[in-house]
Motif scaffolding. Structure first.
Motif, PDB file in Angstrom:
ATOM      1  N   ARG A 291       1.404  -1.801   0.276  1.00 53.71           N
ATOM      2  CA  ARG A 291       0.055   0.069   0.282  1.00 53.71           C
ATOM      3  C   ARG A 291       0.704   0.634   0.285  1.00 53.71           C
ATOM      4  O   ARG A 291       2.433   1.251   0.222  1.00 53.71           O
ATOM      5  N   CYS A 292       0.270   2.062  -0.161  1.00 51.84           N
ATOM      6  CA  CYS A 292       0.784   3.596  -0.444  1.00 51.84           C
ATOM      7  C   CYS A 292       0.347   4.610   0.729  1.00 51.84           C
ATOM      8  O   CYS A 292      -0.381   5.146   1.330  1.00 51.84           O
ATOM      9  N   ALA A 293       1.474   5.518   1.338  1.00 51.73           N
ATOM     10  CA  ALA A 293       1.108   6.599   1.627  1.00 51.73           C
ATOM     11  C   ALA A 293       1.236   7.956   0.493  1.00 51.73           C
ATOM     12  O   ALA A 293       1.908   8.190  -0.101  1.00 51.73           O
ATOM     13  N   ARG A 294      -0.287   8.044  -0.001  1.00 56.76           N
ATOM     14  CA  ARG A 294      -0.722   9.648  -0.511  1.00 56.76           C
ATOM     15  C   ARG A 294      -0.755  10.789   0.159  1.00 56.76           C
ATOM     16  O   ARG A 294      -1.073  10.840   1.084  1.00 56.76           O
ATOM     17  N   PRO A 295      -0.264  11.635  -1.073  1.00 59.43           N
ATOM     18  CA  PRO A 295      -0.084  12.856  -1.045  1.00 59.43           C
ATOM     19  C   PRO A 295      -1.604  13.527   0.003  1.00 59.43           C
ATOM     20  O   PRO A 295      -2.716  13.227  -0.525  1.00 59.43           O
ATOM     21  N   GLY A 296      -0.984  13.878   1.168  1.00 58.40           N
ATOM     22  CA  GLY A 296      -2.596  14.921   2.140  1.00 58.40           C
ATOM     23  C   GLY A 296      -3.197  12.826   3.122  1.00 58.40           C
ATOM     24  O   GLY A 296      -4.299  13.774   3.132  1.00 58.40           O
ATOM     25  N   GLU A 297      -2.640  11.904   2.671  1.00 54.86           N
ATOM     26  CA  GLU A 297      -3.066  10.721   3.492  1.00 54.86           C
ATOM     27  C   GLU A 297      -1.603  10.464   4.234  1.00 54.86           C
ATOM     28  O   GLU A 297      -1.276   8.999   3.607  1.00 54.86           O
ATOM     29  N   PRO A 298      -1.529  10.993   5.633  1.00 65.46           N
ATOM     30  CA  PRO A 298      -0.364  10.166   5.690  1.00 65.46           C
ATOM     31  C   PRO A 298      -0.812   8.632   6.461  1.00 65.46           C
ATOM     32  O   PRO A 298      -1.852   8.234   6.800  1.00 65.46           O
ATOM     33  N   ALA A 299       0.144   7.868   6.211  1.00 67.21           N
ATOM     34  CA  ALA A 299       0.288   6.375   6.361  1.00 67.21           C
ATOM     35  C   ALA A 299       0.670   5.912   7.739  1.00 67.21           C
ATOM     36  O   ALA A 299       1.597   6.455   7.784  1.00 67.21           O
ATOM     37  N   GLN A 300      -0.517   5.459   9.004  1.00 62.73           N
ATOM     38  CA  GLN A 300       0.928   4.688  10.457  1.00 62.73           C
ATOM     39  C   GLN A 300       0.197   2.927  10.641  1.00 62.73           C
ATOM     40  O   GLN A 300      -0.568   2.901   9.842  1.00 62.73           O
ATOM     41  N   ALA A 301       1.986   2.680  11.003  1.00 62.25           N
ATOM     42  CA  ALA A 301       1.577   1.579  11.720  1.00 62.25           C
ATOM     43  C   ALA A 301       1.884   1.031  13.308  1.00 62.25           C
ATOM     44  O   ALA A 301       3.212   2.234  13.317  1.00 62.25           O
ATOM     45  N   ARG A 302       1.722   0.477  13.752  1.00 59.92           N
ATOM     46  CA  ARG A 302       2.064  -0.007  15.167  1.00 59.92           C
ATOM     47  C   ARG A 302       2.124  -1.108  15.151  1.00 59.92           C
ATOM     48  O   ARG A 302       1.509  -2.057  14.559  1.00 59.92           O
ATOM     49  N   PHE A 303       3.353  -1.397  15.888  1.00 58.35           N
ATOM     50  CA  PHE A 303       3.325  -2.882  17.174  1.00 58.35           C
ATOM     51  C   PHE A 303       3.481  -2.205  18.016  1.00 58.35           C
ATOM     52  O   PHE A 303       3.867  -1.495  18.867  1.00 58.35           O
TER      53      PHE A 303
END
Length: 296
Positions: free
Chosen positions: A280-292
């Motif tokens: 998947r992608c982090a798109r302009p204006g849509e920050p992507a987050q992951a957490r463990f």
């Protein structure tokens, strides 16, 4: 080198991070007992990229199938030894370009939390290997008996940013023989690997498992990791869990027979996804987050 120690007054746990060495997590102790594999130590990580503790594998986890890739309209040629690129024994680019990267900037620091960021758009060295301007932010927080690591990717240009990164937490059970460790895994899909450690395309569904480690070795790839999945190693009255809380649908389980450690690696995409697709992608204006998180 500046080290930040995180503590929660209600807990005997303490965690240490070194922002200037790639935002590396160097230690997680429980009442003074070290729970992270130290391997060759911090110096070997800084000088030669030899992993230990909790390193980030960015912008790709594990290896790529060649020294070129094409993603999101950009074609990149990688040269081992340049711009942070390192090669595995087969000459394949491995673990990204940010091992011990010194350019992290601390943006928040308190007794129990640390946040730092790296700006890809501001560093030609980083853009040479991954030409997608963005800010990478990693936040570590210690609360009770849980260390939580949250990663945010924010595109700063017009191009989507592929998400193929991961972390490599080396867990250990001090004072307990490896032969007595038990590992537990959720339902997964096992990805067959060739002799270079690359997916062959063959897969096999694997149910939830509980395995006595004994003298077994693992360097196995999986996908279809459920959101919120829990991996664990236990023995001698101690249990360490890695919770894949969000954004990590793939993993590598690594437990070399000659070392007293096991890794459940949170990965945003399977090995070689930067070349093969499936990320998947982090798109302009849509920050992507992951957490463990790691719970002791």
């Amino acid at each position: 080198m500046h080290t930040v120690t995180l503590r929660d007054p209600s807990s005997p746990l303490a965690a240490r991070f070194v922002p200037g060495a790639g935002m590396l997590g160097t230690s997680l102790t429980d009442d003074g007992v070290e729970l992270l594999g130290q391997r060759r130590g911090l110096t070997a990580y800084v000088e030669a990229g030899k992993t230990m503790g909790i390193p980030i594998l960015y912008p790709w986890a594990n290896r790529l199938g060649a020294d070129t890739y094409t993603a999101e309209g950009a074609t990149v040629r990688l040269t081992p030894g340049e711009n942070g690129v390192r090669a595995d024994p087969n000459g394949l680019p491995i673990h990204g370009t940010m091992a011990a990267y010194p350019g992290w900037r601390v943006t928040a620091e308190s007794g129990d939390e640390l946040t730092a960021e790296a700006d890809f758009g501001a560093d030609p060295r980083l853009l040479a290997g991954f030409p997608y301007p963005h800010v990478l932010t990693v936040s570590a927080r210690l609360a009770g008996r849980t260390l939580t690591v949250t990663t945010t990717v924010t595109a700063t240009g017009d191009t989507p940013v592929p998400l193929c990164f991961g972390f490599h937490p080396y867990l250990q059970l001090p004072g307990v023989p490896r032969a007595e460790w038990t590992i537990r895994t959720p339902p997964l899909r096992h990805l067959a690997l060739d002799d270079r450690g690359l997916p062959t395309g063959s897969t096999e569904t694997q149910p939830e498992q509980e395995i006595l480690l004994a003298d077994k070795g693992f360097d196995d790839a999986y996908d279809q990791v459920p959101e919120g999945a829990v991996f664990a190693v236990s023995g001698g009255g101690r249990r360490l869990e890695v919770h894949f809380e969000r954004g990590y649908p793939a993993t590598q389980i690594f437990a070399p027979p000659a070392e007293d450690l096991v890794c459940f690696e949170p990965m945003t995409a399977p090995t070689d996804a930067l070349r093969r697709g499936g990320y998947r992608c982090a798109r302009p204006g849509e920050p992507a987050q992951a957490r463990f998180s790691i719970r002791a």
